[in-house]
Design a protein around this motif. Structure first.
Motif, PDB file in Angstrom:
ATOM      1  N   MET A 198      40.889  45.807  -2.987  1.00 28.62           N
ATOM      2  CA  MET A 198      42.206  45.946  -3.604  1.00 28.62           C
ATOM      3  C   MET A 198      42.475  44.828  -4.605  1.00 28.62           C
ATOM      4  SD  MET A 198      43.680  48.692  -2.398  1.00 28.62           S
ATOM      5  CE  MET A 198      45.425  48.515  -2.687  1.00 28.62           C
ATOM      6  N   LYS A 199      41.720  43.702  -4.476  1.00 30.07           N
ATOM      7  CA  LYS A 199      41.928  42.547  -5.362  1.00 30.07           C
ATOM      8  C   LYS A 199      43.401  42.135  -5.345  1.00 30.07           C
ATOM      9  CE  LYS A 199      37.655  42.440  -7.100  1.00 30.07           C
ATOM     10  NZ  LYS A 199      37.032  43.528  -6.339  1.00 30.07           N
ATOM     11  N   SER A 200      43.891  41.822  -4.144  1.00 26.21           N
ATOM     12  CA  SER A 200      45.309  41.530  -3.988  1.00 26.21           C
ATOM     13  C   SER A 200      45.516  40.495  -2.894  1.00 26.21           C
ATOM     14  CB  SER A 200      46.066  42.815  -3.629  1.00 26.21           C
ATOM     15  OG  SER A 200      47.419  42.549  -3.344  1.00 26.21           O
ATOM     16  N   SER A 201      46.569  39.695  -3.047  1.00 26.12           N
ATOM     17  CA  SER A 201      46.949  38.754  -1.993  1.00 26.12           C
ATOM     18  C   SER A 201      47.768  39.437  -0.905  1.00 26.12           C
ATOM     19  CB  SER A 201      47.769  37.599  -2.589  1.00 26.12           C
ATOM     20  OG  SER A 201      48.937  38.091  -3.222  1.00 26.12           O
ATOM     21  N   VAL A 202      48.164  40.672  -1.131  1.00 39.31           N
ATOM     22  CA  VAL A 202      48.956  41.445  -0.170  1.00 39.31           C
ATOM     23  C   VAL A 202      48.010  42.197   0.763  1.00 39.31           C
ATOM     24  CG1 VAL A 202      50.636  43.320   0.074  1.00 39.31           C
ATOM     25  CG2 VAL A 202      50.812  41.707  -1.847  1.00 39.31           C
ATOM     26  N   PRO A 203      48.229  42.157   2.080  1.00 37.79           N
ATOM     27  CA  PRO A 203      47.383  42.945   2.981  1.00 37.79           C
ATOM     28  C   PRO A 203      47.369  44.414   2.557  1.00 37.79           C
ATOM     29  CG  PRO A 203      48.762  41.452   4.246  1.00 37.79           C
ATOM     30  CD  PRO A 203      49.222  41.349   2.832  1.00 37.79           C
ATOM     31  N   LYS A 204      46.198  45.028   2.660  1.00 37.65           N
ATOM     32  CA  LYS A 204      46.026  46.375   2.119  1.00 37.65           C
ATOM     33  C   LYS A 204      47.061  47.355   2.653  1.00 37.65           C
ATOM     34  CE  LYS A 204      42.354  48.733   3.392  1.00 37.65           C
ATOM     35  NZ  LYS A 204      41.004  49.325   3.456  1.00 37.65           N
ATOM     36  N   VAL A 205      47.343  47.307   3.959  1.00 36.70           N
ATOM     37  CA  VAL A 205      48.211  48.326   4.550  1.00 36.70           C
ATOM     38  C   VAL A 205      49.668  48.188   4.112  1.00 36.70           C
ATOM     39  CG1 VAL A 205      46.727  48.652   6.549  1.00 36.70           C
ATOM     40  CG2 VAL A 205      48.600  46.970   6.664  1.00 36.70           C
ATOM     41  N   LEU A 206      50.005  47.089   3.434  1.00 32.13           N
ATOM     42  CA  LEU A 206      51.375  46.911   2.940  1.00 32.13           C
ATOM     43  C   LEU A 206      51.545  47.373   1.502  1.00 32.13           C
ATOM     44  CD1 LEU A 206      52.463  43.503   4.515  1.00 32.13           C
ATOM     45  CD2 LEU A 206      52.762  45.826   5.393  1.00 32.13           C
ATOM     46  N   HIS A 207      50.474  47.827   0.876  1.00 35.51           N
ATOM     47  CA  HIS A 207      50.627  48.397  -0.463  1.00 35.51           C
ATOM     48  C   HIS A 207      51.374  49.725  -0.368  1.00 35.51           C
ATOM     49  CE1 HIS A 207      48.260  45.730  -3.128  1.00 35.51           C
ATOM     50  NE2 HIS A 207      47.726  45.353  -1.975  1.00 35.51           N
ATOM     51  N   SER A 208      52.150  50.007  -1.399  1.00 41.03           N
ATOM     52  CA  SER A 208      53.100  51.109  -1.345  1.00 41.03           C
ATOM     53  C   SER A 208      52.518  52.418  -1.862  1.00 41.03           C
ATOM     54  CB  SER A 208      54.340  50.746  -2.172  1.00 41.03           C
ATOM     55  OG  SER A 208      55.265  51.799  -2.176  1.00 41.03           O
ATOM     56  N   VAL A 209      52.856  53.498  -1.176  1.00 40.65           N
ATOM     57  CA  VAL A 209      52.594  54.863  -1.642  1.00 40.65           C
ATOM     58  C   VAL A 209      53.926  55.598  -1.645  1.00 40.65           C
ATOM     59  CG1 VAL A 209      51.452  57.052  -1.142  1.00 40.65           C
ATOM     60  CG2 VAL A 209      50.210  54.906  -0.829  1.00 40.65           C
ATOM     61  N   ALA A 210      54.382  55.990  -2.826  1.00 43.50           N
ATOM     62  CA  ALA A 210      55.651  56.725  -2.983  1.00 43.50           C
ATOM     63  C   ALA A 210      56.803  56.027  -2.272  1.00 43.50           C
ATOM     64  CB  ALA A 210      55.508  58.165  -2.508  1.00 43.50           C
ATOM     65  N   GLY A 211      56.850  54.704  -2.418  1.00 43.95           N
ATOM     66  CA  GLY A 211      58.004  53.967  -1.926  1.00 43.95           C
ATOM     67  C   GLY A 211      57.933  53.466  -0.504  1.00 43.95           C
ATOM     68  N   ARG A 212      56.854  53.778   0.212  1.00 48.67           N
ATOM     69  CA  ARG A 212      56.680  53.267   1.564  1.00 48.67           C
ATOM     70  C   ARG A 212      55.338  52.577   1.666  1.00 48.67           C
ATOM     71  NH1 ARG A 212      58.078  58.601   5.180  1.00 48.67           N
ATOM     72  NH2 ARG A 212      60.272  58.864   4.590  1.00 48.67           N
ATOM     73  N   ALA A 213      55.284  51.499   2.453  1.00 43.53           N
ATOM     74  CA  ALA A 213      53.999  50.872   2.733  1.00 43.53           C
ATOM     75  C   ALA A 213      53.098  51.878   3.446  1.00 43.53           C
ATOM     76  CB  ALA A 213      54.184  49.627   3.592  1.00 43.53           C
ATOM     77  N   MET A 214      51.797  51.786   3.179  1.00 40.13           N
ATOM     78  CA  MET A 214      50.870  52.739   3.790  1.00 40.13           C
ATOM     79  C   MET A 214      50.998  52.771   5.306  1.00 40.13           C
ATOM     80  SD  MET A 214      47.325  52.648   1.628  1.00 40.13           S
ATOM     81  CE  MET A 214      47.084  50.880   1.513  1.00 40.13           C
ATOM     82  N   ILE A 215      51.156  51.622   5.915  1.00 37.04           N
ATOM     83  CA  ILE A 215      51.235  51.616   7.374  1.00 37.04           C
ATOM     84  C   ILE A 215      52.515  52.290   7.871  1.00 37.04           C
ATOM     85  CG2 ILE A 215      52.328  49.337   7.640  1.00 37.04           C
ATOM     86  CD1 ILE A 215      50.328  48.963  10.039  1.00 37.04           C
ATOM     87  N   ASP A 216      53.569  52.279   7.059  1.00 39.71           N
ATOM     88  CA  ASP A 216      54.793  52.991   7.434  1.00 39.71           C
ATOM     89  C   ASP A 216      54.544  54.489   7.525  1.00 39.71           C
ATOM     90  OD1 ASP A 216      56.189  50.617   7.470  1.00 39.71           O
ATOM     91  OD2 ASP A 216      57.007  50.846   5.454  1.00 39.71           O
ATOM     92  N   TRP A 217      53.779  55.014   6.559  1.00 39.08           N
ATOM     93  CA  TRP A 217      53.440  56.444   6.604  1.00 39.08           C
ATOM     94  C   TRP A 217      52.692  56.775   7.900  1.00 39.08           C
ATOM     95  CZ3 TRP A 217      55.482  60.013   3.627  1.00 39.08           C
ATOM     96  CH2 TRP A 217      55.923  59.686   2.339  1.00 39.08           C
ATOM     97  N   VAL A 218      51.757  55.900   8.282  1.00 44.31           N
ATOM     98  CA  VAL A 218      50.968  56.150   9.494  1.00 44.31           C
ATOM     99  C   VAL A 218      51.850  56.088  10.737  1.00 44.31           C
ATOM    100  CG1 VAL A 218      49.056  55.309  10.902  1.00 44.31           C
ATOM    101  CG2 VAL A 218      48.856  55.307   8.406  1.00 44.31           C
ATOM    102  N   ILE A 219      52.669  55.042  10.843  1.00 48.09           N
ATOM    103  CA  ILE A 219      53.543  54.890  12.013  1.00 48.09           C
ATOM    104  C   ILE A 219      54.511  56.068  12.111  1.00 48.09           C
ATOM    105  CG2 ILE A 219      55.346  53.462  13.046  1.00 48.09           C
ATOM    106  CD1 ILE A 219      52.630  52.162  13.263  1.00 48.09           C
ATOM    107  N   ASP A 220      55.056  56.486  10.975  1.00 49.54           N
ATOM    108  CA  ASP A 220      55.986  57.622  10.988  1.00 49.54           C
ATOM    109  C   ASP A 220      55.283  58.918  11.393  1.00 49.54           C
ATOM    110  OD1 ASP A 220      58.058  56.003  10.227  1.00 49.54           O
ATOM    111  OD2 ASP A 220      58.032  56.586   8.114  1.00 49.54           O
ATOM    112  N   ALA A 221      54.027  59.080  10.957  1.00 49.18           N
ATOM    113  CA  ALA A 221      53.292  60.313  11.268  1.00 49.18           C
ATOM    114  C   ALA A 221      52.999  60.451  12.756  1.00 49.18           C
ATOM    115  CB  ALA A 221      51.994  60.367  10.468  1.00 49.18           C
TER     116      ALA A 221
END
Length: 459
Positions: free
Chosen positions: A18-41
């Motif tokens: 990802m070349k980022s200082s932000v943990p990968k799972v906190l990057h946003s997809v359509a306004g939510r962090a990726m891990i939020d999508w998983v937890i919600d699912a």
């Protein structure tokens, strides 16, 4: 009888691609962090809180997810098998099944996961793998099946033979295990592979050799299996998710004139018969009512918008807009703005921390900040609410039925009472009482024949 369902989310990796200082799972997809999508699912699947394995950026991931999950720490990233072992103390004694998935797979729907778990529970499988058919399987683990179509093993790209690399059925990284068999098999996993890591898929071969059945359930929609390992994949995930969101909005009665170029976050709510042109971005927890028109180039975030408004190519953030308001083009509504019914905000008008009551108009080239403006007020072109002295900000109050002449500067703190006028070009520094006109400008002096005193170029 349904077995108890446990959920384990793997979110310990950094995601170096990802070349980022932000943990990968906190990057946003359509306004939510990726891990939020998983937890919600996974929420509808069980009353048990998921257990999330955290590692790199553990503190920030745990803080973001909060009490929606329990957490275990993987201090060294030694593979997916090693990650699951960190949850052994929490899960090993549980009776039932455990769903395992990655925190960087935001596309899975709850219905898909529920069907997957149900299929496993109806089977005699020790583990069921969620698979998908990929046109280009490069980078994915391949599903190797026996002649009777049962699963023999999953082989990673790096360890696959030439023949195995041709297989198009891929591992999505989602599994349902018999919980106790999972940890028995993990204890036997070795790290004799190209990466020197403990692979979770190796448990399948261990269980099969112990006489247990290994099953697979194939996804109908390949896009759900999309994982995010770099910015390219993140872009693809956003595109797919925005397409899903836009489809649902259109089915519900929202008109998106160019849905492929309209970006609406997952938590946005829009009412029927609102028309959104292409090139519009609507973000965060925005709520929009019915019968609005939002034209190309507008960007709206975390705002509440009523019915019957027209927003033309403007930027709106943390604003409340009531009904039948017209805005723009090129207006900027900044945080803590409130516009009551029938307000008009015209071109190149900026409003911040201000309330404008009903029927008030600010048509052109104006700044209104830290103010309470009454109803039926006309704010002339070029008006500036001077609210900041370089250290502190001050408040202005304008009453009802006030006419503010063009190019007025209102230097706060000041109160302009009901039914008053400011003369064009004035700098108002004192309160104006009811029915008065405030004039604060130098008298005009005309110098006769001054043109003759000016140096002129020779013709």
């Amino acid at each position: 009888m349904n077995e108890e369902v446990n959920v384990l989310v793997l979110a310990a990796g950094h995601g170096s691609r990802m070349k980022s200082s932000v943990p990968k799972v906190l990057h946003s997809v359509a306004g939510r962090a990726m891990i939020d999508w998983v937890i919600d699912a996974v929420k509808p699947l069980t009353d048990n809180k998921p257990v999330t394995v955290i590692g790199v950026g553990a503190e920030s991931v745990a803080k973001h997810v909060g009490d929606h999950s329990e957490f275990v720490l993987q201090t060294k990233q030694l593979g997916t098998g090693h990650a699951v072992q960190q949850a052994q103390e929490r899960l090993a004694d549980k009776v039932g099944v455990t769903l395992i998935m990655s925190g960087d797979t935001p596309m899975f729907r709850s219905d898909t996961l529920a069907e997957f778990v149900k299929e496993h529970q109806k089977s005699n499988n020790a583990v069921t793998v969620l698979t998908a058919m990929a046109d280009n399987p490069t980078g994915y683990g391949r599903i190797v099946r026996a002649d009777d179509d049962t699963v023999l093993k999953i082989v990673e790209q790096k360890d696959a033979s030439v023949t195995e690399r041709r297989i198009q059925e891929i591992n999505t990284g989602v599994y349902v295990f018999d919980n106790q068999l999972l940890f028995e098999a993990l204890a036997q996993v070795k790290n004799n592979n190209a990466q020197g890591e403990y692979y979770l898929p190796d448990t399948l071969d261990i269980l099969r050799k112990s006489g247990h059945q290994i099953g697979a359930h194939t996804l109908q929609d390949f896009t759900e299996s999309l994982g995010v390992n770099d910015r390219v994949a993140l872009s693809v995930a956003n595109r797919v998710m925005y397409s899903r969101i836009n489809h649902e909005l259109m089915v519900s009665g929202v008109e998106l004139m160019d849905s492929q170029n309209t970006y609406i976050d997952a938590d946005v709510v829009i009412g029927q018969d609102t028309v959104v042109e292409g090139g519009v971005t609507i973000l965060g927890h925005t709520v929009i009512g019915r019968d609005n028109l939002i034209t190309s180039g507008s960007r709206i975030s975390n705002s509440e918008i009523g019915d019957g408004n027209v927003i033309t190519t403007s930027h709106i953030e943390n604003t409340i807009i009531e009904n039948n308001v017209t805005i723009g083009p090129y207006a900027h509504l900044r945080p803590d703005t409130i516009l009551k019914d029938n307000v008009h905000i015209g071109n190149f008008v900026e409003v911040k921390q201000a309330m404008l009551a009903k029927n008030t108009k600010a048509g052109h080239l104006t700044y209104i900040g830290n103010a309470e403006v009454g109803s039926d007020v006309n704010v002339g072109a070029g008006t500036i609410f001077v609210n900041y002295d370089g250290v502190n900000k001050y408040h202005t109050k304008v009453g009802d039925n006030v006419f503010i002449g063009s190019n007025t500067k209102i230097v706060a703190p000041v109160t302009i009472e009901n039914e008053t006028i400011t003369a064009a070009g004035s700098t108002i520094t004192k309160d104006i009482p009811m029915h008065a006109m405030g004039i604060a400008r130098s008298r005009q002096v005309n110098k006769a024949d001054f043109w003759e005193r000016m140096p002129h170029k020779e013709k």
